[in-house]
Each structure stands twice: as C-alpha cells, then as structure tokens.
Design a protein around this motif. Structure first.
Motif, mmCIF file in Angstrom:
data_model
loop_
_atom_site.group_PDB
_atom_site.id
_atom_site.type_symbol
_atom_site.label_atom_id
_atom_site.label_comp_id
_atom_site.label_asym_id
_atom_site.label_seq_id
_atom_site.Cartn_x
_atom_site.Cartn_y
_atom_site.Cartn_z
ATOM 1 N N SER A 1019 0.882 -1.066 0.145
ATOM 2 C CA SER A 1019 -0.042 -0.112 -0.131
ATOM 3 C C SER A 1019 0.918 1.119 -0.141
ATOM 4 O O SER A 1019 1.740 1.292 0.737
ATOM 5 N N SER A 1020 0.341 2.320 -0.539
ATOM 6 C CA SER A 1020 0.997 3.631 -0.573
ATOM 7 C C SER A 1020 0.659 4.209 1.045
ATOM 8 O O SER A 1020 -0.355 4.096 1.185
ATOM 9 N N SER A 1021 1.545 5.053 1.049
ATOM 10 C CA SER A 1021 1.297 5.955 2.460
ATOM 11 C C SER A 1021 0.354 6.850 1.900
ATOM 12 O O SER A 1021 0.110 7.491 0.609
ATOM 13 N N GLY A 1022 -0.366 7.583 2.788
ATOM 14 C CA GLY A 1022 -1.343 8.569 2.282
ATOM 15 C C GLY A 1022 -2.827 8.057 2.416
ATOM 16 O O GLY A 1022 -3.216 7.565 3.285
ATOM 17 N N TRP A 1023 -3.481 8.660 1.447
ATOM 18 C CA TRP A 1023 -4.818 8.573 1.479
ATOM 19 C C TRP A 1023 -5.405 7.303 1.307
ATOM 20 O O TRP A 1023 -6.743 7.301 1.414
ATOM 21 N N GLN A 1024 -4.792 6.189 0.753
ATOM 22 C CA GLN A 1024 -5.322 4.964 0.473
ATOM 23 C C GLN A 1024 -6.220 5.351 -0.653
ATOM 24 O O GLN A 1024 -7.406 4.558 -0.515
ATOM 25 N N ASP A 1025 -6.100 5.839 -1.472
ATOM 26 C CA ASP A 1025 -7.126 6.387 -2.577
ATOM 27 C C ASP A 1025 -6.800 5.698 -3.771
ATOM 28 O O ASP A 1025 -6.886 6.363 -4.746
ATOM 29 N N TYR A 1026 -6.514 4.414 -3.919
ATOM 30 C CA TYR A 1026 -5.753 3.969 -5.158
ATOM 31 C C TYR A 1026 -6.904 2.391 -5.232
ATOM 32 O O TYR A 1026 -7.338 1.945 -4.415
ATOM 33 N N TYR A 1027 -6.945 1.939 -6.692
ATOM 34 C CA TYR A 1027 -7.229 0.766 -6.849
ATOM 35 C C TYR A 1027 -6.630 -0.405 -6.152
ATOM 36 O O TYR A 1027 -5.388 -0.600 -5.916
ATOM 37 N N PRO A 1028 -7.408 -1.193 -5.255
ATOM 38 C CA PRO A 1028 -6.826 -2.181 -4.292
ATOM 39 C C PRO A 1028 -5.893 -3.234 -4.939
ATOM 40 O O PRO A 1028 -6.199 -3.640 -6.209
#
Lengths: 1041, 525
Positions: A1019-1028
């Motif tokens: 996972s990316s740091s931050g908003w968690q606003d990406y396609y899983p």
C-alpha cells in the motif's frame, strides 16, 4: 524543420511489403508443400522396421511418458508405465527422445531391434546460455558485465495482465512496486539498483509512487525503444536486465536507470506449430480494511468530543437506538463506513493467446494473436485488449537476411470518472451513507458523497489506444565475420480519451445532499510517432587463441508528438454524449500542444578474449540530444569490463568436477539520464489571460528561468561479480557488488522568491547507490521428483550525498506523510518527530515542552530531541525508508510425473508505510475508523492502550511521528500454480502434441505486520485512494498442436 | 538471387537516405514565444503590462482567506495552512507564508521586466506607454504594500535580478519601502487617466486610493488623509445606494468601485459561491463568519448589543440590527439562494446542521457577500467581480487618518455618516462632539461592519495591535434556544486560537533565509 516527404511513403511501402509477404509466407511454410518431401521419398526407399526399447533415468528408474519421435517425420510415440516404447523406423533415421526436465537425446538408428536409452537431467551449462546484450548477444560464459536474464516461459508462468507484474520478485537488482491499479492501468514501478534521482513525492501522497518515471529503465524490444506495457507477455522469448554500466553504456544517455532488453519469439523452420494459451481468472480484492463496530465507534465519538471540551454527541439512548437500528433498519441507521463490503465484488479476467509459427529455410514466420478482457472489482471498470504480431524472417541469399516485424495493439480501458476519488471515499468523506435505497436513489449521508453513485452513475472515462510498431531489419554478411545490419522502425501511438461526467444527485428521502448539475465531456487525442534507425557493423575473428569482436554503430531517434483536447458541457441528457451535442456557448473549450525531440548516437564496442579465459570489453557511446544546447548537446559515455574464468586455469583441474565454472568479473562505466523537460534551455514567455470589462485580455510573461547550461545527469558505476556453477552444473550462482554515483542530478533547485521566477532544472547534487545482489539456482531430481529452485536477494543502499548546498527538501505536512530528500539520507525518507509513548497524567504532560498545544494525559509524548525546551521542526529526524532496502524473491518448481507445482515467493524489507488521513485520525474527523483502534485508545481506564486519546477535530496526535510509520516488510506467496500435463499417448488421437491444464492463485498468503490493519503491504502511504491490490484464482490451458 | 540482392540494396539505400535529417537535434517549440522576439511593438508593451495584472488577481479563496485568518472569520478545514496560522501552529515553513512572499515578488519581477524593457519599443504613442507605465508602477506598489504589511522590512527589488543577485539582497527598512510606495503612487497618478476605457484597469483614482490605504497602514496619517481627500476631490466616485446589491452582478462597475478584479463566468471565472455558500447550496463553507463579527453589528437604533438600552433580545438576535448584518452574513432563518430557509441550528436535521459534519459551517453562519443566486447552478464558475478598492474605504481612511491626526472636523463626521446613511443601510448618524478616542473606536467599528470579508480586517487588527486581544481562545458561532429553552452558543469543537506577540509580522520564509545569507528573521521567529 522540413521533413523529407518520402519517409512516410517509404514506411507504408514497407508495411505493404510485409503484409504481402504474409500470404507467401503462410503458403510456403505449410510442410505439405515443401519441407518433408525428401523424408517421404527417403522413407519409401528404405523399409521400416519396428524398434523397441526401455527408457530409464540416471539411477535406472523407468521413465514413462517420454516422447519418442523419428526426426523429420510425424511418427512418434510415448513410453509406457514401464518405460517401454515401440516405433517404426528406417535405417539411418534419427530417434529423438524428449521429456520435460531431461536433456533431449538423439540416437541414429542402425537397424538394431532394441534401443535402450538412459536420459540425464537437463542442466544447461553456462557454456550454452546465450544472453542478450545491447545491440547483440553474448555467451553467458564470456560475459563480463552484470546482466540477468529470464525466459519468456518463466515470465508467463504466473497469469498476469502485464509484464511488470510478471517480473516482480524474479530477478535480483530489480525492485518492482505493485500498487494495484485498475484494469489496463497497472500501477507498477520498476527501479533497477535503486533510485538515482530525486522525484516529486507529491504524487506519493496521493497515488503511489507515481512520479517515479524518471527512474524507470530504458526498455528496448528487438532493438527499438518501446513502452514496457505495450508488449504481449506471450510474445517474449527472453528478457534481459542490464544493470551495470558496462552493459548499459552502449545506450549512453538513456541508460542511467538500467536497460531492459526484450527479444520476441521468432519461428523456427520446420513443421507448422500452433499453440494456444488461455486462462480464466477470478480477481478478488486482497485486503479489505475492517471498520470498528458501531457501538464502539459511537462511544469513541463521545470520548473524542469530551476530550476537546465539548458535550458528548450521543446519549446512551441514542447509542442503543442506533446499534439496534443498524441491524433492523439500515436505511434509517446506516453504518458509518461500509464501502469495502458494498462496492467490491469478484471480477473475471479472460485471456486467449494463439500463435502459429513455421516456415522453411528461406521464409519463416510467427503470427500471434492475443485477446484479453479484464473486468474490474468495482462497477464500470474494464480493460479489453486485442493484439496481433507478425514476425517474419527471409533468407534472401546465403549472406543476406531480412526480417520484418509488425505489432498492432488496440486497448480499450474503461473506468468511472475520477476513480481515485471513489477509492478515497471508501475511507474519507462518505460517512453515514445509505449506498442505494430500494427506489434506486443513492444516499448522501452528511457530506453528500457516495462512491457507489460515482462508480455507477458518475460518468465514464474511456481511453482507447492504438499502438503500432513496424520494424524492418536487414543483415548482410559482407565477408566472413563482417556483417552490416540496418534496422528501421516506426512506432506510432494514438490515444483517444473520452471522459464523460454525468449529471447526478445524492439524496436522502426528499433532501438533495449533493448534485452535479452540468454533464460534460472532455475528449483528448494524443499522437506520438517515433522513427528509429539503427546501423550496426560487426566484425569478429579468431586469431589463434585470441578472439576479437568489434561493433560500430549509428543510431538516431526522431520523436514527435501532438495532442489536442476539447470540452463541452450541458448535454440534453447523460445518454447524449457526442461532443457536438454539448452547449455551443462560452463554456466550450479546447487546447493542445506539440513537441518533438531527437537523439543522434555513435557507438562502438570491442571484445577481446584470450583462450576463452581472459576477457575484456570496452564500450563507448557519443550521444547528441535536442534537449540540450550549445556545447552540452553531445556527451560521451564510456565503459570497460574484464573477466577471468578461473575455472579454465590449469590449477583448477582438480576442482573442475565440483566447481565446474567460476568467473570473476569487474566493470566500470558511465551513463546518462536525459529526463529533463523539453525546451528547458529555451527562454520563453507564457501566455496568460486576464479580464478587462468582461472581455478576455491576453498577456505574456516569463515564468521560468531558462537554463542554457543544462546537461545530462551522469551516473558512474563500478561492479564486481562472481558467476559460478557447481556439482555438474546442478547449482549455479551469481554475486554482484555495485557502487554507483549519480552526479549532476537534474534538480529544480530552489531559488529565492525575490528572483520572481521559477528556477527550472539545474544540474546539481550527487546521489549514491550501492549494494549486493545474489542469485542462486539449482535443479535436482530425486527419483520421480524434480526440484528446481532459484532464489534472489538484493540489498540497495541509497544516499543523497550532495544537493549543491541546498535542501533538505521536506515535503508533506503534519497529517500527510512527510518526506525528506536531504544530504545523508535516502531519497524520500520518512521525516518527523520521535516519540516516547503517551503521557499518563496531565501533570506529566504539562511539564514537558508543548507540541502544537497544551497536552493532556493520553496525548502522544513528542520528544524534544535537541533539548532546547521547545518542540519545533528542528526536532524532526529520520524515521525510515519509503523505498525498500532489501528485496527478495524465490521460485520453486516441483515436478512429479505429470504434475508440476510452482511456488513463487516475493518480499521486501526495511521499508515503512506511513498511515495517514482516515487510518490515522482515529475518528477525530469523519473518516473510516479501523477496528484496530477498538479498545486500544487511551482512556483513564485503558492507560496501557497503544493509541492516543481521541480528540475531535484536533489532529495533534496524528502528526508525522515514528508512531505513524508501520513496518511494511513482507513476504508473500505471490503465486502457486499446479499444472497437469496430459500424456502424449492420450493426445495423439486429438492431434495435440502437448496439452496441460493448471490452476493457480496469486497473492495467496502474505506475512506482514500490516495484516492486522487489513492493509496490503505494498500500500501507498497517504490517502489510500487507489485501486486495491487483487488476488487472482486462475484456471488455464496450454495446448500445442 | 541476384534480384533479391539488388532489392535489398535498394531497400538499404532507401532506409539510409529517407532517415537523414540534418536538424534532428535542433528543435524549436511552436507552442510558446521566445523572449528574444518580444519588445518590438506597442502590442508587446500592452501584452506585457496585462500579464502584471494576473499577479494581482487573487483567487476567490485567497481573497476571502485574509479575513478568514482574522477574528471575524474562520478557516477550519483541517489541512489548510490558514487553519495552522489561526491556531498559532505555524513557522517559517508555512506554505501560505512562502506563497504570499513568492507571488508578490513574481508580480514585482514581471513589473520590473516591463519597466526595464518597455522603452525598447519604438513608437510615437508615448501616451500609451506612459499610461502602461503608470499601471505597472501601481501594480508593483500594490505588491509592496502586501509585502510590507505582512513581513515588515523586505528587500526592495526594482530591477531584473539574476539568480546570483537574488541570493544577496538585503532587507530594506520598511520606512524606505513605504517611501518608495508613496513616491511611485504619486508619480503614476500623474501618468494615469481618470477613467480607462477598459474596466478593471488601473486609474488615477486607484493609484491615489491605494496610496491612501498604504499610508494609513504605514501610519503616515497626513499623507493618507491627503491621498484620500484627493480621491474625494476627483468627483468621480460616489457610494452605491444599496449595500445589499453592492456585491451583486447588477452593481458591477458602479461608481463606488475604484479597482476590482474583473471576472466573467466560463472564460475567467472564480469559485466564490462554492467556497462561501452553505452546504445545502452546493457550497463548501470554507470561510465562515464568527460570533465576533455578528455581535459587532449595532441595533438599528445605533446602540451596541451589549448596551442594556439597545433592546437586544438574545432569543431573537437578528431582528432590528444594522441591516449590513443580514446583507453580509447568512444567519439562521435567512432565505438561501435556492429559496429554502437556512436552518443550521443543532437538532434541525437539515443539510446545514452544525456539528452534523465538519464540512458545514461550524459557526452556523455563512458569508453572504458575493454569494449571488445567479451562481447557484454553477457555484465554481462565477463571474462576479471582486472589489479591491472602493470609495467607502477611502472615506473611512480619510476619517481614520484625520482622527489619528486629531483633526476631527465636520468632514470626518460627514465621511462616516455618508456610509451609515447609505439608503438601504440608514443607520443613525454619529453625533458630533466626540473625543478622539471615541472617534477612533467609531471608525474602527465602522470599518469592521462595512468592510467585512473584503480582505482588510486581517491587516487592521495587526496595525491597530489588537490581535492579541481579539484572536485567542475558542471560536463561537450562533446563539440559540435549546429544547429546554436555555440559551446555547455554538462553538467549534477542538478549536483553540493562539496569538503570539511575534505574529504581528509573519516570518521571512525559511527558504529565503537558507538561500540568502544577508536576510535576517523577524523578531521571535
């Protein structure tokens, strides 16, 4: 600027030629016409007799299922359970025995009735392995540089939609971050031997490491630069990763980040062979964060309000009512967040790949077709792909060979408008929402946001791309050992984008919570065309024990791109989508741009080997680029390497049986990076607009300082490696140590605001990368059980050495990840405060220096690191890596009779993940609150809880501290695959040569500390606003006719 | 076979010759203009002068955020650099601080470039060149007024610096910066016409009005009074009869406006509706009024609500108030642009209910100035002009300067009362015979209620040195009767404002200090 008009004409001519040849080629390659005529005549002359025998392995075990064929004829059979076979053959025929995992054996039949065969386990010695290198190939034994290679077969073992995914964990020195990604747009990033140049972590916060492009390797497919994602994995014969400067310097100014060479499959002469590979997969989201239970959440809210001096938000009665209601009447009492359950579903993926190949000695061709349809795990996401490739080889004379390749690809990707916003709302800004009422209305909750509405009815962003590359290559052997090769390619990409935004509204009963009143469309057209010309002159000769090889080359690339976009709004309804139907008023808008660049290069290589024992190589490339001006236009990139095959020495003879091969090699070289914005040296005025009296007025102003002194980034790299093979080549290994220094990195150095202009890129600063790479491979056979394994392990240390007296550059803020690129630290390290647990009493808190505002019991104790009595940015420190230091992978392959089991492992360590926004806010705002906080936040009754006391609308405890960084090390079983190969005797009746079926699962099990957060370790740091990230459960078939 | 070889050779030759291109490495962009071909015609001069205006053109958010960082407004979005400033959690790294520094100097650079190069243009139209010079000098002064007000001593840059030069500039004492501003504005007033054919361009009146404001900020009251008087004596400007309509489309470019940023929807629009309107109107409530502002409006009888004789009823707080309250602020019970009733009080279960989410107004008030019903259907695409200088401010500047000079004569009362007696405001006039101290409070109060959310309060509380009194503490909103009939006051949860003495000047951005060893930091930072 004038372009010779015949260029394009010429190219179309080539294409026509190519297509014409297709027909001829298919005709010629049919064996009925030509190839086997001689055999048939011969068979008629000499009478056939029955030959039989037994096939055993080295230990005497009978081998069943071994294919036995008469070479050059279609006659063939299989050994039975006891290893016995019988076949008709004529005197002089060659019998071919082949079996997976064993060396193929050929025996000339001399009329005897019995032929018993002992087969030995296949173990390709280093001697035979050919490695692709820049503008040529080399035997692995005589290689003096650090190159890793993988076969196409190995790559497509795991069913994937892109090669980037396929490569993850396969090769040392290659770090691949796979951050999920919607169908057709995988969010993967490839870095070879660490990051050379700082990149903007702005994107890091929002969507993975998306700005990493400048650190991506150069990808060359059959001699021509191409985007990585535009290659059909099934077309790959082999893939080489060139890592050290000695192997990459021949690519000069584009090679600093390493080079990936891909060779596509070509036909062999002989029978036409048809293969089909297909799979059907179910995709499923791997990790779905789990929300806190409703009652716990409501109580947490009350405490959070009370902790900032406000009244509790809910009474006991309200809590009871809500908890009961959330079960009995979810339309009235929706849960705060439930989107992972509501929106994600499993989605199918289908892939068909068909290839036909064959030919005779003069003309050979391979045609491959691929179709893929990958649906997404949320509504309206889909990627369709059609691809066709034709590789044709002509032998024009004994000295002249021509090949023409053409690859066409059509990709159609669909996703909801602003898909990242939808994923952002899984955790943020969409609270207390009824996803959809029985009457079809979408709820709005308190903030009016509803990701289900956006996914299903928000509008569609469609991107269709046409990609075509035509490539013609001729090789002329002028005299023995001297060949001239000319290659010309045109690559053309046309992207059609249509992003349509619907009108919509979110409403709860009769209250409209949010609406979009203006439907609109933005259409884009982007075209890129690129011509590449490569001319190579090769000479090789052996004089006694001296082997010499020369290469002289010239190459040029001419790239031109245009883009245009247009916008209209207010369509009759959401179904009317043609741009001409939008309002014809001042809201319509359009724009576009043109750009071009060129690269002209002269290069040379010299190889010398003495007695196949002492090896030496030198490379040089002289590159000229349109991106720079004046004296900086051209630059020279040299490299040298040498190798010593210790195992060829006489004193090694005794060891030869145990250590068959041992080679020490070393290299040094210099490469460049020209990844600087076009026209950076050119002082230009920007067009700006302003308004007087309601009328637009134009203006021109310089915004950026031009830098005519701009030049390449230069990377110098040294590498020492050891290649070896042990125990009859059963175990092979490679070890490399490298050290590279990138100087003159292109930085947008800060300039004083008083200058009044942006600084623009300058060559400044130094970054070091150094580390180790280990690979080992083994193949063994224990009776019927075959075991192959490869492991690789890489260590990369990254350090910014110098930023030209500037920096450190600190990005981010207190509630988002904060990164530093500063001298002495790895690029984009996590930066923030250190802490020492929580304050347990108000008194303790009041005595300690204040952070942000007066602290109370339960607040995080942020350390006054420099002890100056106050907590300010001077107390911030290094908190860990955002890019992994260690990466590793392993592939284990068990074969037992007809069953094969593949296991691929992959992992990374010494890397952090900064949880932020909803994950870090602990319900202090209106984000998703993960269950990990349940009963684990500080209250006077829970003094030992890990998390700080909740404080409504107050993020004091969520600042960038060491507490907010999770250890994102992981080891995952990337793929498990079980293959069954059908017995050839069964297949004979259905005209199949080979058939196998398999089932596989990707991302099956992961060992990671992020599991308890239900987060993917990548996972990316931050908003968690990406396609899983998804896992795939696949059923597949491979057939060979 | 021979044919094939010939064919191959021809092919080879074709490839070689068709691909050669001498100028492969010389690319000239066709989507931008080179500096070298510029400064030829009067059109170039106009285009360059136009570009300087774009640096004055604040976004709507920036325009409102000044007062959103004061006692009368609140910027509560958790990530915004303004909310950090309000809560005293900022330092020299704050992005708002550095962006205001950078943007003003970028404008100064554009102005300096214009002034250094405009004389290269060969023309006989000296009137045009002089007018453009006047406009650009006023714009440059405008940027320096901002810088001097925010940072105090700032480098006074009047030439096109090189990177090297920019790394060794010194801070000029603020008094010299004010000297420069005064001189430049006086000079340019002489170059500029009374009226410009294009609205939004700087006029003589704008130069003088800016000078009045600048000198008031500098505490040079005589100069301020003189400049304001000069504007009054131009006889060009007068108060618009309706305060309610002053910020509406109908009143654009009326005679009260001295300088504005002109907007036009679709082409050059702002998003003021979407950042100010309540959530139910598709607005974001990004900047909201506070109780401090609302309580400042007098009763219709001219008495403060704290005055027991005022007749103020806490249960009916918005009746019989200075009409400017409801012209400037959406208070509970107001009619919203879509015709519905603004009902933000706790328990209302409306979309705008305070506390229901952090994206509604946390004070139960919203800004009404500039929120026009015309923009309801396209809240992010408004064409309403934002006024930078208007005649009412000039009158109040005149009054304040005269009061500070202790020259309280009838002209001072007239200036203030003109504003109070605007037809749709119609507040009782200030009676004569007040002391200097009383008049000081009166003019300060009048500035507050007249000019709220026009970007002036932020600077006023600094130059009056009252920020330490009005800024700290909890921020309150509407007062209402709860279910039990008790008076309750909305407050922003978890919000605690802090004012440090050093905050009267912003810190010099850290980046500037790092790059230029000659720069010093402000006291306390």
């Amino acid at each position: 600027m004038k372009r010779k008009p015949n260029c394009r004409l010429f190219f179309f001519g080539c294409c026509l030629f190519l297509l014409n040849s297709l027909a001829v080629n298919v005709a010629f390659s049919n064996p009925l016409y030509k190839g086997n005529k001689k055999d048939r005549e011969k068979n008629m002359l000499s009478p056939q007799v029955v030959v039989s025998g037994t096939v055993t392995d080295e230990t005497g075990n009978h081998l069943s299922g071994v294919s036995v064929q008469v070479k050059g004829s279609s006659a063939g059979t299989m050994t039975d359970q006891n290893g016995r076979y019988a076949i008709n053959a004529s005197n002089g025929d060659i019998l071919v025995f082949s079996f997976v995992g064993y060396e193929t054996k050929e025996v000339k039949f001399a009329g005897q009735a019995h032929v018993d065969i002992q087969m030995s386990v296949a173990s390709k010695s280093l001697n035979e392995v050919i490695i692709d290198v820049g503008y040529g190939t080399q035997k692995k034994v005589s290689l003096t540089s650090a190159v890793s290679q993988i076969s196409g077969k190995e790559l497509v073992r795991r069913p994937v939609s892109s090669i980037q995914q396929a490569l993850q964990g396969k090769l040392p020195g290659l770090t691949i971050l796979d951050k999920g990604g919607s169908p057709g747009s995988p969010n993967t990033h490839i870095v070879i031997r660490g990051v050379n140049t700082p990149y903007g972590p702005v994107g890091l916060a929002s969507r993975g490491i998306s700005e990493i492009g400048d650190n991506g390797p150069l990808v060359i497919v059959d001699g021509i630069e191409q985007p990585f994602q535009n290659i059909n994995p099934d077309d790959i014969e082999s893939l080489s990763v060139l890592k050290d400067a000695s192997s990459t310097a021949i690519y000069g100014s584009r090679a600093a980040n390493g080079v990936i060479l891909i060779t596509t499959k070509r036909a062999n002469s002989g029978k036409v062979s048809v293969t089909y590979d297909g799979f059907y997969a179910q995709q499923k989201s791997v990790n779905n964060p789990v929300p806190m239970g409703i009652e716990d959440y409501l109580r947490l809210q009350n405490i959070a309000y009370q902790n900032v001096g406000s009244a509790p938000k809910y009474t006991e009665d309200q809590i009871k009512e809500y908890v009961a209601g959330s079960v009995s009447d979810p339309l009235k009492y929706p849960l705060p967040y439930n989107w992972y359950k509501v929106m994600l579903h499993t989605a199918p993926q289908v892939n068909h790949a068909l290839s036909v190949s064959g030919g005779n000695d003069n003309i050979k061709a391979r045609l491959s077709v691929r179709y893929q349809d990958q649906k997404g795990i949320i509504a309206n996401t889909d990627s369709k792909l059609n691809e066709i490739r034709m590789n044709t080889d002509y032998k024009i004379s004994s000295r002249i060979n021509v090949s023409t390749d053409i690859d066409y690809r059509y990709e159609n990707n669909t996703e909801p408008h602003l898909i990242n916003e939808i994923f952002r709302q899984f955790m943020q800004n969409a609270i207390w929402v009824v996803p959809k009422y029985p009457n079809g209305d979408y709820g709005g909750g308190t903030q009016g946001n509803n990701p289900l509405l956006l996914a299903e009815k928000g509008g569609i962003n469609n991107v269709a791309s046409n990609y075509i590359i035509g490539n013609i290559k001729g090789t002329w052997e002028i005299i023995k050992g001297l060949t001239l090769t000319t290659q010309f390619a045109e690559r053309s990409t046309g992207v059609f984008g249509k992003d349509y935004v619907n009108t919509w509204e979110a409403r709860d009963s009769n209250k409209v919570k949010k609406r979009n009143l203006h439907n609109n469309v933005t259409e884009t057209r982007d075209n890129v065309r690129e011509w590449t010309l490569n001319n190579l002159l090769n000479y090789s000769t052996d004089i006694g024990k001296h082997s010499l090889k020369f290469l002289l080359g010239y190459s040029q690339i001419d790239n031109k791109s245009t883009s245009i976009w247009a916008y209209r709004q207010d369509f009759y309804n959401n179904d009317v989508q043609s741009i001409g139907q939008g309002a014809n008023d001042a809201t319509k808008d359009n724009g576009g741009g043109d750009s071009e660049w060129g690269l002209r290069s002269y290069f040379s290589r010299f190889n010398y080997a003495y007695n196949n024992k002492y090896l030496f190589e030198a490379n040089g490339r002289f590159d000229g680029s349109s991106r720079f001006t004046g004296n900086n236009k051209y630059s020279f990139f040299p490299s040298f390497s040498a190798g010593w095959r210790i195992s060829q020495e006489k004193f090694w003879n005794k060891l030869q049986t145990s250590i068959n091969e041992l080679k020490l090699r070393g290299s040094w070289g210099q490469t460049g990076n020209q990844a600087v914005a076009l026209y950076s040296y050119f002082p230009t005025l920007n067009l700006v607009t302003y308004d007087f009296s309601g009328n637009l007025a134009q203006g021109y102003v310089q915004r950026q300082q031009a830098n005519p002194d701009l030049t390449w980034e230069t990377t110098k790299q040294s590498d020492i490696g050891l290649d070896g093979a042990l125990f009859n080549n059963r175990l092979s290994f490679t070890v490399d140590y490298y050290k590279k220094r990138t100087e003159g990195i292109l930085l947008n150095l800060p300039v004083p605001g008083t200058l009044g202009l942006e600084g623009g890129p300058q060559n400044a600063g130094i970054v070091d990368n150094y580390g180790w790479e280990f690979t080992a491979g083994t193949h063994n056979r224990f009776g019927k059980l075959g075991v192959d394994a490869t492991v690789n392990f890489s260590i990369n240390n990254n350090k910014v050495i110098d930023l030209a007296g500037t920096g450190p550059y600190i990005y981010g803020n207190d509630i988002d990840p904060r990164y530093i690129t500063g001298e002495g630290y790895p690029i984009n390290s996590f930066w923030g405060y250190e802490t020492a647990g929580l304050f347990q009493t108000d008194e303790e808190a009041s005595k300690y220096p204040e952070f942000m505002r007066p602290a109370k019991a339960g607040d995080v104790k942020v350390l006054d690191l420099n002890g100056d009595g106050k907590i300010d940015p001077n107390d911030m420190t290094y908190l860990g890596n955002s890019f992994p230091k260690y990466t590793y992978g392993a592939g284990i392959n068990f074969s037992y009779q007809r069953l094969i089991l593949n296991i691929a492992l992959q992992g990374a360590s010494d890397v952090g993940m900064r949880y932020a926004r909803a994950l870090g806010e602990a319900g202090n705002y209106e984000g998703f609150t993960p269950d990990i906080y349940t009963n684990n936040y500080w209250t006077p009754d829970h003094p030992t809880a890990y998390f700080a006391r909740p404080t409504k609308q107050d993020l004091r405890n969520q600042a960038s501290t060491d507490r907010m960084i999770l250890d994102a090390s992981y080891l995952r079983i990337k793929n498990i695959q079980l293959v069954y190969q059908f017995s050839p005797s069964l297949l004979k009746n259905v005209f199949l040569q080979q058939a196998s079926i398999y089932i596989s699962a990707t991302n099956l099990i992961t060992f990671s500390k992020l599991n308890k957060w239900h987060l993917d370790p990548e996972s990316s740091s931050g908003w968690q606003d990406y396609y899983p990230e998804t896992s795939l459960y696949t059923f597949g078939v491979n057939l060979r006719f | 076979m021979k044919n094939s070889i010939t064919f191959f050779c021809v092919l080879l030759a074709l490839v070689w010759f068709s691909s050669c291109k001498k100028d492969l490495l010389v690319t000239i962009p066709n989507d931008r203009i080179s500096t070298e071909i510029f400064w030829q015609t009067t059109q170039d001069a106009t285009l360059a002068a136009n570009s300087v205006y774009t640096f004055m053109a604040e976004s709507a958010g920036h325009f409102i955020s000044w007062d959103g960082m004061s006692d009368i407004g609140n910027t509560h979005s958790p990530q915004s650099s303004e909310s950090f400033i309000l809560q005293g959690q900022f330092d020299a790294l704050n992005s708002r601080v550095s962006s205001d520094w950078d943007n003003n100097y970028a404008g100064i650079r554009a102005a300096n470039t214009f002034l250094a190069n405009v004389d290269k243009v060969e023309t006989t139209d000296t009137a045009l060149i002089n007018r453009l010079k006047g406009e650009v000098k006023v714009l440059r002064a405008y940027f320096y007024v901002r810088l001097a007000s925010l940072f105090g001593d700032v480098p006074l840059v009047t030439t096109e610096l090189t990177i090297k030069e920019s790394k060794s500039v010194n801070r000029t004492p603020v008094s010299q910066v004010w000297d420069f501003i005064s001189k430049e504005l006086t000079e340019s007033a002489n170059l500029l016409p009374l009226a410009q054919p294009e609205k939004g361009r700087i006029t003589k009146g704008a130069a003088l009005a800016l000078k009045a404001r600048a000198m008031l900020y500098a505490g040079r009251y005589q100069e301020a009074a003189d400049a304001a008087k000069a504007v009054m004596d131009l006889n060009v400007y007068q108060l618009y009869p309706s305060f309610e309509k002053l910020f509406s489309y109908a009143a654009e470019n009326n005679k009260e406006v001295i300088l504005d940023i002109e907007f036009i929807s679709d082409n050059y629009s702002n998003n003021i509706f979407s950042i100010l309107a309540p959530k139910s109107q598709n607005g974001g409530s990004n900047y909201v009024p506070t109780k401090s502002l609302v309580d400042s409006y007098e009763m219709k009888n001219g008495l403060a609500i704290s005055d027991p004789a005022s007749g103020y009823d806490p249960a009916n707080p918005y009746t019989n108030r200075d009409p400017r309250l409801q012209y400037s602020v959406f208070v509970p019970g107001d009619i919203l642009p879509d015709g519905s009733v603004f009902d933000p009080l706790p328990g209302s279960h409306s979309v705008d209910e305070v506390y229901s989410t952090f994206v509604v107004s946390p004070t139960a008030f919203n800004v009404k100035k500039y929120v026009n019903a015309e923009d309801l259907s396209h809240p992010g695409n408004c064409g309403i002009n934002l006024i930078l200088l208007r005649y009412a401010e000039v009158l109040l500047t005149y009054a304040e300067a005269k009061i500070e000079l202790n020259q309280v004569d009838q002209s001072v009362y007239d200036a203030i009362n003109q504003i109070r007696e605007r037809p749709d405001v119609n507040m009782p006039p200030i009676e004569t015979g007040k002391s200097q101290q009383e008049m000081r409070q009166i003019v300060r109060h009048e500035r507050l209620v007249e000019l709220a959310f026009e970007g002036l309060r932020f600077f006023d509380i600094r130059r009056w040195h009252i920020a330490d009194a009005v800024m700290p503490g909890t921020v309150y909103g509407a007062t209402y009767l709860d279910k039990n009939g008790d008076l309750q006051t909305v407050s922003i949860p978890g919000w605690n404002q802090i004012w440090n003495p050093r905050d009267y000047l912003w810190p010099i951005p850290q980046k500037e200090l790092d790059l230029d060893p000659n720069l010093t930091q402000n006291t306390g930072w």
